[in-house]
Design a protein around this motif. Structure first.
Motif, mmCIF file in Angstrom:
data_model
loop_
_atom_site.group_PDB
_atom_site.id
_atom_site.type_symbol
_atom_site.label_atom_id
_atom_site.label_comp_id
_atom_site.label_asym_id
_atom_site.label_seq_id
_atom_site.Cartn_x
_atom_site.Cartn_y
_atom_site.Cartn_z
ATOM 1 N N LYS A 11 38.430 50.454 33.016
ATOM 2 C CA LYS A 11 39.280 50.746 31.875
ATOM 3 C C LYS A 11 38.626 50.242 30.610
ATOM 4 N N PHE A 12 39.082 50.741 29.492
ATOM 5 C CA PHE A 12 38.370 50.481 28.254
ATOM 6 C C PHE A 12 39.252 49.755 27.248
ATOM 7 N N GLU A 70 36.547 45.843 34.124
ATOM 8 C CA GLU A 70 36.796 47.276 34.101
ATOM 9 C C GLU A 70 37.716 47.658 32.954
ATOM 10 N N ASN A 73 36.058 47.793 29.525
ATOM 11 C CA ASN A 73 34.907 48.689 29.395
ATOM 12 C C ASN A 73 33.614 47.897 29.168
ATOM 13 N N ASN A 75 29.971 46.752 29.988
ATOM 14 C CA ASN A 75 28.801 47.288 30.671
ATOM 15 C C ASN A 75 27.589 46.364 30.622
ATOM 16 N N ASP A 79 28.672 43.432 25.481
ATOM 17 C CA ASP A 79 30.087 43.718 25.683
ATOM 18 C C ASP A 79 30.852 42.464 26.106
ATOM 19 N N GLY A 184 30.755 58.940 32.084
ATOM 20 C CA GLY A 184 31.321 58.810 30.752
ATOM 21 C C GLY A 184 30.420 59.392 29.691
ATOM 22 N N SER A 716 42.058 51.448 23.976
ATOM 23 C CA SER A 716 41.852 52.396 25.075
ATOM 24 C C SER A 716 43.193 52.850 25.627
ATOM 25 N N ASP A 727 40.011 57.899 31.232
ATOM 26 C CA ASP A 727 40.191 56.919 30.167
ATOM 27 C C ASP A 727 39.617 57.445 28.864
ATOM 28 N N PHE A 729 38.630 55.848 24.910
ATOM 29 C CA PHE A 729 38.468 54.556 24.264
ATOM 30 C C PHE A 729 37.853 54.709 22.878
ATOM 31 N N SER A 731 35.737 51.974 20.487
ATOM 32 C CA SER A 731 35.153 50.648 20.331
ATOM 33 C C SER A 731 34.793 50.418 18.872
ATOM 34 N N ARG A 762 35.946 58.610 29.842
ATOM 35 C CA ARG A 762 35.341 58.266 31.125
ATOM 36 C C ARG A 762 36.218 58.778 32.248
#
Length: 767
Positions: A11-12, A70, A73, A75, A79, A184, A716, A727, A729, A731, A762
């Motif tokens: 999830k984001f 998750e 989001n 990665n 992040d 994504g 998100s 999802d 999102f 950012s 995603r």
């Protein structure tokens, strides 16, 4: 029904107005909307090298669980670091970052042959701490990321003097088949389009063996432009342009890799885990910009800029029991290679001005007469190898008297070859012996660590537990190789250093004492005294101004903390208050009047007074709120004089009370997540915010600049079916330009910043 239910795909994080995060923080204090059956799930950590409920560990630990990773989001390093307010950092590009905790930062620990980091980094059971290069592991199918604040010297050894950062991957399981795939795509404002493909499979082979394989490929779009410009060198009057290096969105990157882990129950008592992690990362361009002299998200470059890295970690972990004792062996080997190139022409221009009387490009680059274009770049090839072995034994943790003891060995070798290339330089052998190379650092650094460690805990009463720990260490650092000018110089300040071939070693002990008291089943108080150390090393510049070797530095931590589960398991509130003394700390600096090489010396003392907290609140069965933060006031305790001559003349580089660099006084992170049903499908909306206070970029008050505070906001939303999820999102919703690192160099001042606003989707499918 618990609030932390899992959905099918990552999830984001977040969407709010820039000041709306205040509402998120305030809402933590609001009464519950609907109490219903809302509750928090247990968080399991391995901060004491054994699986324990987070609330039962008398240590300041913050954990981003698999579910949190998750949902946010996450990665990569850039992040997750924003959601760990106990950690501060500096970075110049992916794969080149340094982390700090509790104000233990002198600001100059990034040199490849300089000080070790003050924070230890682990990937599963292996330490992977490297100078200036935190292993940028792609975060997918990761169980959790833990931050252990404060000295962790007894269990985690050297470089864990301020804390430890641990990345724990998901392990194979024989219980059931499981697999997932996530894809994504995202678009960056005024930049390009990125994408990602990730997947994993957990395959039970039989009732005693299972295989877990994870793979990923991520393309990140560029967002910084290399724009047209020219440069005129002072002495010769030569003017150069950069037409061949003009490119829009030139800082793109590609990361791909895989992880395979095989678990085998050898018998009823022993289990073997064999793992291989490998990753390749290629980035182009630079990740800093020059908004003050060029433009927003723009730079002017006159040479190649790239960074390529590949690493492979192989590991073997054996766990079993002998005579009622739990035995663990953890061995691993890391191979890490990097090749990079960076424009260095601003340094040539700087020397043109500094040594205008000599005519830098005329007398140095072409002593046969005439002048050569001094435009230059650096290329580097580094090979990094680390092998570690740990054997530990622990008693039954249900006993009133319980203990853990072990032996540790590691050897790390860093073989680096850096070359300063001038393409227009004459290659006449009478001028220079090595083509276009005018300066080279070709050295091999080796660090060896041997240690014995142990901790003993005893329940003094039903509520009061005492613990003592000790680690005996034996360290050795050696440096062999060459650094200096190649060829002959006439009337120009050139340096040809003799080959370095030196070694330094140190032995000692680090201690820890802890008392914890259970007020009741839900609230625990604890107090800790702990020590941490960082190895010394050899100076590659043997110039007599500083000692040929610098000594280890030490951290002494005094801490009071609490772990509280409140409101019938609807609220978790953990925190600590501490004072940290850093003695005889190592400091790296450049003084071109003495040497063009970085010098490292032990200079003085600093003190941090601080607080950390982590609050999670299930406001209702649907609404989960969290707020975490740190407050650190880290100041120099003694006047710092760069040289003995400065001391005699009363020239203070940093007076008592100077704020330590890269230490934001305040860092905060907040998240609000609301889960619901749309029709019969689970859905959610989430907002996340992080705040980083301003900080300084150097200890030296004559050089330092303030790095501005910044706020990052994410949003998100998504929904899922029985096996699928989708999802959306946003950012960096407010399109903030974070000042992550402001380079104070006179000849090349730029600011590392974050990615502009990006929007993406995603899709995930669980088999």
């Amino acid at each position: 029904m618990t609030i932390d239910k899992k959905l099918c795909a990552p999830k984001f994080g977040g969407f709010v107005k820039k000041r709306l995060p205040v509402v998120i923080a305030s809402s933590l204090l609001a009464p519950a909307l609907v109490w219903a059956d809302a509750s928090l799930e247990e968080v399991v950590v391995t901060a004491t090298k054994r699986e324990t409920n987070l609330q039962d560990v008398p240590i300041a630990v913050q954990a981003l669980t698999n579910e949190k990773l998750e949902q946010q989001n996450i990665n990569n390093f850039s992040d997750y670091i924003n959601f760990m307010p106990a950690v501060s950092f500096q970075s110049t590009r992916p794969g080149v970052s340094q982390v700090y905790m509790r104000g233990i930062s002198s600001g100059g620990d990034g040199n490849h042959s300089g000080s070790q980091p003050s924070v230890a980094v682990y990937l599963d059971e292996q330490p992977v701490t490297t100078i200036n290069q935190v292993l940028d592991v792609h975060v997918y199918d990761v169980a959790r990321i833990e931050t252990l604040s404060g000295p962790q010297g007894t269990l985690f050894g050297s470089s864990a003097q301020a804390g430890t950062l641990r990345i724990i991957t998901n392990q194979p399981t024989t219980e059931s088949f499981e697999a997932a795939m996530d894809v994504g795509v995202n678009s960056t404002k005024n930049g390009g389009v990125g994408n990602s493909v990730e997947g994993f499979v957990n395959l039970p082979i039989n009732e005693r063996a299972a295989l877990r394989v994870v793979g990923w490929r991520q393309e990140d779009a560029g967002y910084i432009d290399s724009v047209a410009g020219s440069r005129t060198y002072a002495a010769s009057g030569i003017t150069v342009t950069n037409d061949q290096y003009v490119e829009k969105d030139f800082n793109d990157s590609v990361t791909e890799g895989m992880r395979a882990q095989l678990k085998v129950d050898l018998n009823d008592n022993w289990t073997a885990n064999l793992g291989v992690n490998t990753q390749q990362q290629e980035t182009n361009g630079v990740f800093d910009h020059d908004p003050e002299d060029v433009g927003d998200l723009e730079v002017v470059r006159f040479g190649p800029d790239k960074y390529e890295e590949s690493w492979t970690q192989s590991s073997l972990t054996l766990t079993g029991s002998v005579g009622g004792l739990e035995v663990t062996y953890a061995g691993a080997h890391l191979d890490r290679d990097s090749d990079w190139a960076s424009d260095y022409s601003a340094y040539a221009e700087y020397l043109e001005n500094l040594y205008a009387d000599y005519g830098y490009d005329c007398l140095y680059y072409n002593s046969m007469g005439g002048c050569a274009d001094p435009t230059q770049y650096i290329d580097d090839n580094s090979k990094y190898r680390r092998t570690s072995h740990e054997l530990r034994v622990q008693s039954d943790q249900e006993n009133r008297l319980r203990w853990i003891a072990g032996a540790f060995y590691q050897e790390q070798v860093h073989d680096f070859d850096m070359r300063w290339q001038v393409p227009e330089l004459s290659t006449d052998d009478s001028v220079i012996e090595n083509g276009h190379v005018v300066w080279q650092t070709a050295q091999v650094r080796k660090d060896t660590d041997r240690a014995l460690f142990g901790e003993v805990s005893y329940d003094l009463t039903e509520k009061l537990t005492g613990m003592v720990g000790i680690r005996h260490f034996d360290l050795e650092n050696s440096l062999v190789g060459f650094a200096g000018t190649l060829g002959r110089c006439t009337d120009f300040p050139c340096v040809d250093y003799p080959n370095v071939d030196a070694v330094t070693d140190d032995k000692g002990e680090t201690y820890k004492v802890n008392l914890s008291y259970a007020l009741n089943d839900d609230v625990m108080l604890y107090t800790t005294y702990s020590e941490g150390y960082r190895p010394g090393g050899v100076n590659r510049a043997q110039v007599g101004v500083v000692s040929p070797a610098y000594s280890p530095d030490w951290v002494y931590n005094y801490e009071f903390g609490w772990k509280a589960t409140l409101l019938d398991n609807r609220m978790r509130f953990n925190g600590s208050i501490y004072r940290v003394d850093w003695e005889n700390f190592q400091y790296a600096y450049l003084d071109y009047q003495v040497s063009p090489l970085t010098l490292i010396t032990n200079v003085g003392q600093s003190r941090t007074n601080g607080m950390e907290f982590d609050l999670t609140y299930a406001a209702s069965e649907q609404l989960l709120l969290s707020l975490s933060g740190s407050f650190n006031a880290a100041e120099l305790q003694d006047d710092y004089y760069q040289t003995d001559d400065d001391r005699l003349e009363g020239i203070v580089s940093a007076p008592t009370g100077t704020a330590m660099p890269f230490v934001p006084e305040t860092q905060l992170s907040a998240t609000a997540r609301y889960e619901m049903e749309l029709g019969s499908m689970p859905a959610y909306v989430q907002m996340a915010w992080s705040h980083t206070d301003d900080s300084w970029n150097s200890l030296d008050v004559s050089l330092r600049q303030k790095q501005a505070a910044y706020d990052l906001v994410n949003m998100s939303a998504g929904l899922s079916g029985e096996q699928w999820s989708a999802d959306m999102f946003v950012s960096n919703l407010t399109d903030e330009r974070a000042e992550i690192y402001r380079n104070e160099n006179d000849y090349d001042a730029r600011i590392t910043t974050n990615r502009p606003r990006s929007i993406g989707v995603r899709l995930g499918y669980r088999f």
